[in-house]
Design a protein around this motif. Structure first.
Motif, PDB file in Angstrom:
ATOM      1  N   ARG A 124       0.853  -1.192   0.000  1.00 36.54           N
ATOM      2  CA  ARG A 124       0.000   0.000   0.000  1.00 36.54           C
ATOM      3  C   ARG A 124       0.886   1.238   0.000  1.00 36.54           C
ATOM      4  N   ILE A 125       0.330   2.340  -0.423  1.00 37.24           N
ATOM      5  CA  ILE A 125       1.047   3.617  -0.404  1.00 37.24           C
ATOM      6  C   ILE A 125       0.729   4.304   0.911  1.00 37.24           C
ATOM      7  N   HIS A 126       1.778   4.843   1.546  1.00 34.45           N
ATOM      8  CA  HIS A 126       1.644   5.425   2.877  1.00 34.45           C
ATOM      9  C   HIS A 126       2.475   6.701   2.928  1.00 34.45           C
ATOM     10  N   ARG A 127       2.020   7.716   3.650  1.00 32.17           N
ATOM     11  CA  ARG A 127       2.789   8.948   3.844  1.00 32.17           C
ATOM     12  C   ARG A 127       3.516   8.871   5.172  1.00 32.17           C
ATOM     13  N   THR A 128       4.795   9.241   5.190  1.00 33.27           N
ATOM     14  CA  THR A 128       5.578   9.218   6.411  1.00 33.27           C
ATOM     15  C   THR A 128       6.259  10.566   6.623  1.00 33.27           C
ATOM     16  N   ASP A 129       6.586  10.872   7.865  1.00 34.22           N
ATOM     17  CA  ASP A 129       7.293  12.110   8.190  1.00 34.22           C
ATOM     18  C   ASP A 129       8.690  11.845   8.726  1.00 34.22           C
ATOM     19  N   TRP A 130       9.031  10.567   8.934  1.00 38.40           N
ATOM     20  CA  TRP A 130      10.330  10.264   9.520  1.00 38.40           C
ATOM     21  C   TRP A 130      11.117   9.356   8.614  1.00 38.40           C
ATOM     22  N   PRO A 131      12.342   9.583   8.281  1.00 38.76           N
ATOM     23  CA  PRO A 131      13.205  10.664   8.725  1.00 38.76           C
ATOM     24  C   PRO A 131      12.964  11.952   7.950  1.00 38.76           C
ATOM     25  N   ARG A 132      12.216  11.887   6.861  1.00 39.09           N
ATOM     26  CA  ARG A 132      11.812  13.095   6.144  1.00 39.09           C
ATOM     27  C   ARG A 132      10.490  12.807   5.449  1.00 39.09           C
ATOM     28  N   PRO A 133       9.721  13.844   5.080  1.00 47.41           N
ATOM     29  CA  PRO A 133       8.430  13.590   4.434  1.00 47.41           C
ATOM     30  C   PRO A 133       8.608  12.842   3.112  1.00 47.41           C
ATOM     31  N   ALA A 134       7.799  11.798   2.924  1.00 45.32           N
ATOM     32  CA  ALA A 134       7.891  11.008   1.700  1.00 45.32           C
ATOM     33  C   ALA A 134       6.646  10.144   1.557  1.00 45.32           C
ATOM     34  N   LEU A 135       6.394   9.712   0.312  1.00 51.30           N
ATOM     35  CA  LEU A 135       5.409   8.674   0.044  1.00 51.30           C
ATOM     36  C   LEU A 135       6.182   7.372  -0.065  1.00 51.30           C
ATOM     37  N   ILE A 136       5.746   6.357   0.681  1.00 51.29           N
ATOM     38  CA  ILE A 136       6.453   5.085   0.667  1.00 51.29           C
ATOM     39  C   ILE A 136       5.504   3.972   0.265  1.00 51.29           C
ATOM     40  N   LEU A 137       6.057   2.916  -0.280  1.00 54.37           N
ATOM     41  CA  LEU A 137       5.334   1.701  -0.573  1.00 54.37           C
ATOM     42  C   LEU A 137       5.687   0.725   0.536  1.00 54.37           C
ATOM     43  N   THR A 138       4.703   0.270   1.283  1.00 52.23           N
ATOM     44  CA  THR A 138       4.965  -0.539   2.465  1.00 52.23           C
ATOM     45  C   THR A 138       4.133  -1.811   2.462  1.00 52.23           C
ATOM     46  N   ASP A 139       4.620  -2.808   3.161  1.00 53.47           N
ATOM     47  CA  ASP A 139       3.937  -4.085   3.311  1.00 53.47           C
ATOM     48  C   ASP A 139       2.814  -3.939   4.336  1.00 53.47           C
ATOM     49  N   THR A 140       1.747  -4.716   4.178  1.00 48.97           N
ATOM     50  CA  THR A 140       0.647  -4.716   5.143  1.00 48.97           C
ATOM     51  C   THR A 140       0.423  -6.138   5.647  1.00 48.97           C
ATOM     52  N   PRO A 141      -0.112  -6.300   6.844  1.00 49.00           N
ATOM     53  CA  PRO A 141      -0.372  -7.648   7.363  1.00 49.00           C
ATOM     54  C   PRO A 141      -1.449  -8.360   6.553  1.00 49.00           C
ATOM     55  N   LEU A 142      -1.421  -9.678   6.612  1.00 45.90           N
ATOM     56  CA  LEU A 142      -2.452 -10.459   5.932  1.00 45.90           C
ATOM     57  C   LEU A 142      -3.783 -10.279   6.657  1.00 45.90           C
ATOM     58  N   PRO A 143      -4.851  -9.916   5.953  1.00 43.70           N
ATOM     59  CA  PRO A 143      -6.123  -9.647   6.633  1.00 43.70           C
ATOM     60  C   PRO A 143      -6.762 -10.900   7.234  1.00 43.70           C
ATOM     61  N   ASP A 144      -6.453 -12.087   6.710  1.00 39.82           N
ATOM     62  CA  ASP A 144      -7.058 -13.308   7.232  1.00 39.82           C
ATOM     63  C   ASP A 144      -6.065 -14.157   8.033  1.00 39.82           C
ATOM     64  N   CYS A 145      -5.049 -13.525   8.618  1.00 41.60           N
ATOM     65  CA  CYS A 145      -4.062 -14.238   9.431  1.00 41.60           C
ATOM     66  C   CYS A 145      -4.741 -14.768  10.700  1.00 41.60           C
ATOM     67  N   PRO A 146      -4.600 -16.074  10.999  1.00 39.82           N
ATOM     68  CA  PRO A 146      -5.250 -16.612  12.195  1.00 39.82           C
ATOM     69  C   PRO A 146      -4.582 -16.170  13.498  1.00 39.82           C
ATOM     70  N   ASP A 147      -3.327 -15.718  13.446  1.00 36.09           N
ATOM     71  CA  ASP A 147      -2.632 -15.318  14.674  1.00 36.09           C
ATOM     72  C   ASP A 147      -2.969 -13.895  15.105  1.00 36.09           C
ATOM     73  N   CYS A 148      -2.955 -12.949  14.143  1.00 32.70           N
ATOM     74  CA  CYS A 148      -3.133 -11.536  14.508  1.00 32.70           C
ATOM     75  C   CYS A 148      -4.442 -10.938  14.009  1.00 32.70           C
ATOM     76  N   GLN A 149      -5.234 -11.665  13.244  1.00 29.21           N
ATOM     77  CA  GLN A 149      -6.497 -11.188  12.665  1.00 29.21           C
ATOM     78  C   GLN A 149      -6.306  -9.914  11.837  1.00 29.21           C
TER      79      GLN A 149
END
Length: 92
Positions: free
Chosen positions: A4-29
């Motif tokens: 997914r695309i995410h906006r971050t402010d650390w260490p400087r402002p940027a748009l980043i492409l980041t991994d997301t958790p599995l929505p149907d994971c039995p451990d963390c839901q």
């Protein structure tokens, strides 16, 4: 891996492409991990919370797509530090 695309402010402002958790994971839901409260060994009182990430997700996997410019800082107006409203300096 779900990206997914995410906006971050650390260490400087940027748009980043980041991994997301599995929505149907039995451990963390789909939350990516668990909060774990812990206490002081001697008193048993609450001492803090740890974050245990789930193996379905790597929170450090991210790529910078676009660095964003920093906002210019606003200048503070000149304020009389003594609050007197006048100055004893000559006008010239």
């Amino acid at each position: 891996m779900r990206l997914r695309i995410h906006r971050t402010d650390w260490p400087r402002p940027a748009l980043i492409l980041t991994d997301t958790p599995l929505p149907d994971c039995p451990d963390c839901q789909g939350e990516g991990g668990h909060n774990r409260d812990y206490g002081d060994y001697e008193t048993g009182e609450y001492a803090g919370t740890d974050w245990d990430p789930c193996p379905c997700w790597d929170e450090n996997r991210s790529w910078v797509l676009l660095p964003l410019p920093r906002r210019p800082r606003r200048r503070q107006p000149d304020v009389d530090p003594w609050g007197t409203g006048y100055s004893d300096e000559p006008p010239f």
